[in-house]
Write an enzyme that holds these catalytic residues in place. Structure first.
Site, PDB file in Angstrom:
ATOM      1  N   ASN A  10       0.878  -1.169   0.000  1.00  0.00           N
ATOM      2  CA  ASN A  10       0.000   0.000   0.000  1.00  0.00           C
ATOM      3  C   ASN A  10       0.915   1.217   0.000  1.00  0.00           C
ATOM      4  O   ASN A  10       1.509   1.545   1.018  1.00  0.00           O
ATOM      5  CB  ASN A  10      -0.900  -0.026   1.245  1.00  0.00           C
ATOM      6  CG  ASN A  10      -1.733   1.238   1.369  1.00  0.00           C
ATOM      7  OD1 ASN A  10      -1.761   2.076   0.469  1.00  0.00           O
ATOM      8  ND2 ASN A  10      -2.419   1.385   2.499  1.00  0.00           N
ATOM      9  N   LYS A  12       0.179   4.242  -0.213  1.00  0.00           N
ATOM     10  CA  LYS A  12      -0.422   5.427   0.405  1.00  0.00           C
ATOM     11  C   LYS A  12      -0.196   6.651  -0.496  1.00  0.00           C
ATOM     12  O   LYS A  12      -0.183   6.504  -1.715  1.00  0.00           O
ATOM     13  CB  LYS A  12       0.112   5.606   1.827  1.00  0.00           C
ATOM     14  CG  LYS A  12      -0.057   4.302   2.643  1.00  0.00           C
ATOM     15  CD  LYS A  12       0.110   4.449   4.109  1.00  0.00           C
ATOM     16  CE  LYS A  12      -0.105   3.100   4.786  1.00  0.00           C
ATOM     17  NZ  LYS A  12       0.007   3.155   6.233  1.00  0.00           N
ATOM     18  N   HIS A  95      -9.423   1.307   4.556  1.00  0.00           N
ATOM     19  CA  HIS A  95      -8.170   1.427   5.313  1.00  0.00           C
ATOM     20  C   HIS A  95      -8.411   2.330   6.526  1.00  0.00           C
ATOM     21  O   HIS A  95      -9.194   3.288   6.449  1.00  0.00           O
ATOM     22  CB  HIS A  95      -7.068   2.007   4.418  1.00  0.00           C
ATOM     23  CG  HIS A  95      -5.719   1.922   5.060  1.00  0.00           C
ATOM     24  ND1 HIS A  95      -5.285   2.840   5.991  1.00  0.00           N
ATOM     25  CD2 HIS A  95      -4.737   0.993   4.945  1.00  0.00           C
ATOM     26  CE1 HIS A  95      -4.076   2.483   6.396  1.00  0.00           C
ATOM     27  NE2 HIS A  95      -3.720   1.364   5.786  1.00  0.00           N
ATOM     28  N   GLU A  97      -6.775   4.661   7.733  1.00  0.00           N
ATOM     29  CA  GLU A  97      -6.523   6.089   7.476  1.00  0.00           C
ATOM     30  C   GLU A  97      -7.731   6.725   6.794  1.00  0.00           C
ATOM     31  O   GLU A  97      -8.055   7.886   7.045  1.00  0.00           O
ATOM     32  CB  GLU A  97      -5.243   6.244   6.632  1.00  0.00           C
ATOM     33  CG  GLU A  97      -4.004   5.962   7.477  1.00  0.00           C
ATOM     34  CD  GLU A  97      -2.837   5.363   6.715  1.00  0.00           C
ATOM     35  OE1 GLU A  97      -2.818   5.430   5.472  1.00  0.00           O
ATOM     36  OE2 GLU A  97      -1.932   4.809   7.378  1.00  0.00           O
ATOM     37  N   GLU A 167      -5.358  -4.999  10.272  1.00  0.00           N
ATOM     38  CA  GLU A 167      -4.339  -3.987  10.534  1.00  0.00           C
ATOM     39  C   GLU A 167      -4.613  -3.284  11.856  1.00  0.00           C
ATOM     40  O   GLU A 167      -5.425  -2.350  11.922  1.00  0.00           O
ATOM     41  CB  GLU A 167      -4.340  -2.943   9.410  1.00  0.00           C
ATOM     42  CG  GLU A 167      -4.016  -3.502   8.047  1.00  0.00           C
ATOM     43  CD  GLU A 167      -3.363  -2.453   7.147  1.00  0.00           C
ATOM     44  OE1 GLU A 167      -2.300  -2.763   6.602  1.00  0.00           O
ATOM     45  OE2 GLU A 167      -3.897  -1.342   7.015  1.00  0.00           O
ATOM     46  N   GLY A 173       2.717   2.165  10.780  1.00  0.00           N
ATOM     47  CA  GLY A 173       3.680   3.262  10.671  1.00  0.00           C
ATOM     48  C   GLY A 173       4.386   3.595  11.968  1.00  0.00           C
ATOM     49  O   GLY A 173       5.011   4.645  12.090  1.00  0.00           O
ATOM     50  N   SER A 213       3.586  -2.349  10.116  1.00  0.00           N
ATOM     51  CA  SER A 213       5.040  -2.440  10.288  1.00  0.00           C
ATOM     52  C   SER A 213       5.619  -3.790   9.871  1.00  0.00           C
ATOM     53  O   SER A 213       6.534  -4.307  10.520  1.00  0.00           O
ATOM     54  CB  SER A 213       5.427  -2.095  11.737  1.00  0.00           C
ATOM     55  OG  SER A 213       5.004  -0.780  12.064  1.00  0.00           O
TER      56      SER A 213
HETATM   57  P1  13P Z   1       3.153   0.270   7.618  1.00  0.00           P
HETATM   58  O1  13P Z   1       3.666  -0.992   6.994  1.00  0.00           O
HETATM   59  O2  13P Z   1       3.894   1.499   7.154  1.00  0.00           O
HETATM   60  O3  13P Z   1       3.070   0.161   9.116  1.00  0.00           O
HETATM   61  O4  13P Z   1       1.663   0.488   7.085  1.00  0.00           O
HETATM   62  C1  13P Z   1       0.760  -0.564   7.180  1.00  0.00           C
HETATM   63  C2  13P Z   1      -0.445  -0.208   6.417  1.00  0.00           C
HETATM   64  O5  13P Z   1      -1.218   0.646   6.796  1.00  0.00           O
HETATM   65  C3  13P Z   1      -0.680  -0.914   5.143  1.00  0.00           C
HETATM   66  O6  13P Z   1      -1.949  -0.646   4.651  1.00  0.00           O
END
Ligand code: 13P
Length: 249
Positions: A10, A12, A95, A97, A167, A173, A213
């Site tokens: 992803n 982002k 997601h 976010e 997740e 992150g 992560s």
């Molecule tokens: P990270 O791998 O940066 O922690 O992000 C995970 C994520 O949100 C994947 O959709």
């Protein structure tokens, strides 16, 4: 039944179209693995370049969102047939976010899941708890509910092809990964709820990823758990480490 692993990046809000071409060129030789489905989910404006750059490889391209209507007065939104026409195969839905910053709810997630399926896009549906919810001990209850609502009115045949990504928000992150036991516990609970809604056959077919992560240093342990069928990778999907994650064994 052996489920095929699926590792998705992803990206982002990272990488312009030209940067996308560059990164795919660099990763293409590193992400070869016949035993794993590999998906790159890029920003909308980079999808066309990504599809072009991925030609001649087994990399599939996914979007990170879409709208649940066919077309019309929805300024700023992207319709499913815009994605399928250019060759997008997957779409990330719900997601954390998007839930946190763009007001997505379990109900809009369900509408998007149904619309994606109608257009033969494979949804990667995200579920997961905050740290506060984990500390309160409601993780499994919450994730069960998120999963149930996301799957409302989804047929057994379509559910079998779906991907669900667990997740935990506190692991995204942050460099803080869920332990393989924590991740396995929740992924097993998701499979359990799928078996309650449908049956064992459906539960055994649906692929459940862990995200939060993920890096090459922890991918092997996580992806070896019985109910974890791969990962949804943020930060590390933008680096050459993604090749090591895909080839985690
Ligand atoms: P990270 O791998 O940066 O922690 O992000 C995970 C994520 O949100 C994947 O959709």
């Amino acid at each position: 039944m052996m489920r095929k692993k699926i590792v998705a990046g992803n990206w982002k809000m990272n990488k312009t179209p030209s940067e996308t071409v560059e990164l795919i060129k660099a990763l293409k030789p590193l992400v070869k693995n016949d035993e794993v489905d590999v998906v790159f989910c890029t920003p909308f404006v980079s999808l066309v370049s990504a599809i072009e750059a991925a030609k001649g490889s087994d990399i599939a391209i996914g979007a990170q969102n879409m709208y649940y209507e066919e077309s019309g007065a929805y300024t700023g939104e992207v319709a499913p047939n815009m994605l399928t026409e250019i060759g997008v195969q997957y779409v990330v839905i719900g997601h954390s976010e998007r839930r946190a910053y763009f007001s997505e709810t379990d109900e809009t997630v369900n509408k998007k899941v149904l619309k994606a399926i109608e257009h033969k896009l494979i949804p990667i549906v995200c579920v997961g708890e905050t740290l506060e919810q984990r500390e309160q001990g409601i993780t499994v209850d919450l994730v069960r509910l998120q999963t149930k609502i996301a799957l409302k009115n989804v047929s057994k045949e379509d559910a079998m092809k779906m991907v669900i990504a667990y997740e935990p928000i506190w692991a995204i992150g942050t460099g803080k990964t869920a332990t393989s036991q924590q991740a396995e516990e929740v992924c097993a609970a998701i499979r359990q709820v799928v078996s309650e809604i449908y049956d064992q056959e459906t539960a055994q077919a649906v692929r459940i990823q862990y995200g939060g992560s993920v890096k090459s240093a922890n991918a092997k342990e996580l992806f070896s758990m019985p109910n974890i069928d791969g990962g949804l990778v943020g930060g590390a999907s933008l680096t050459t480490d993604f090749g090591n994650i895909v080839n985690y064994k």
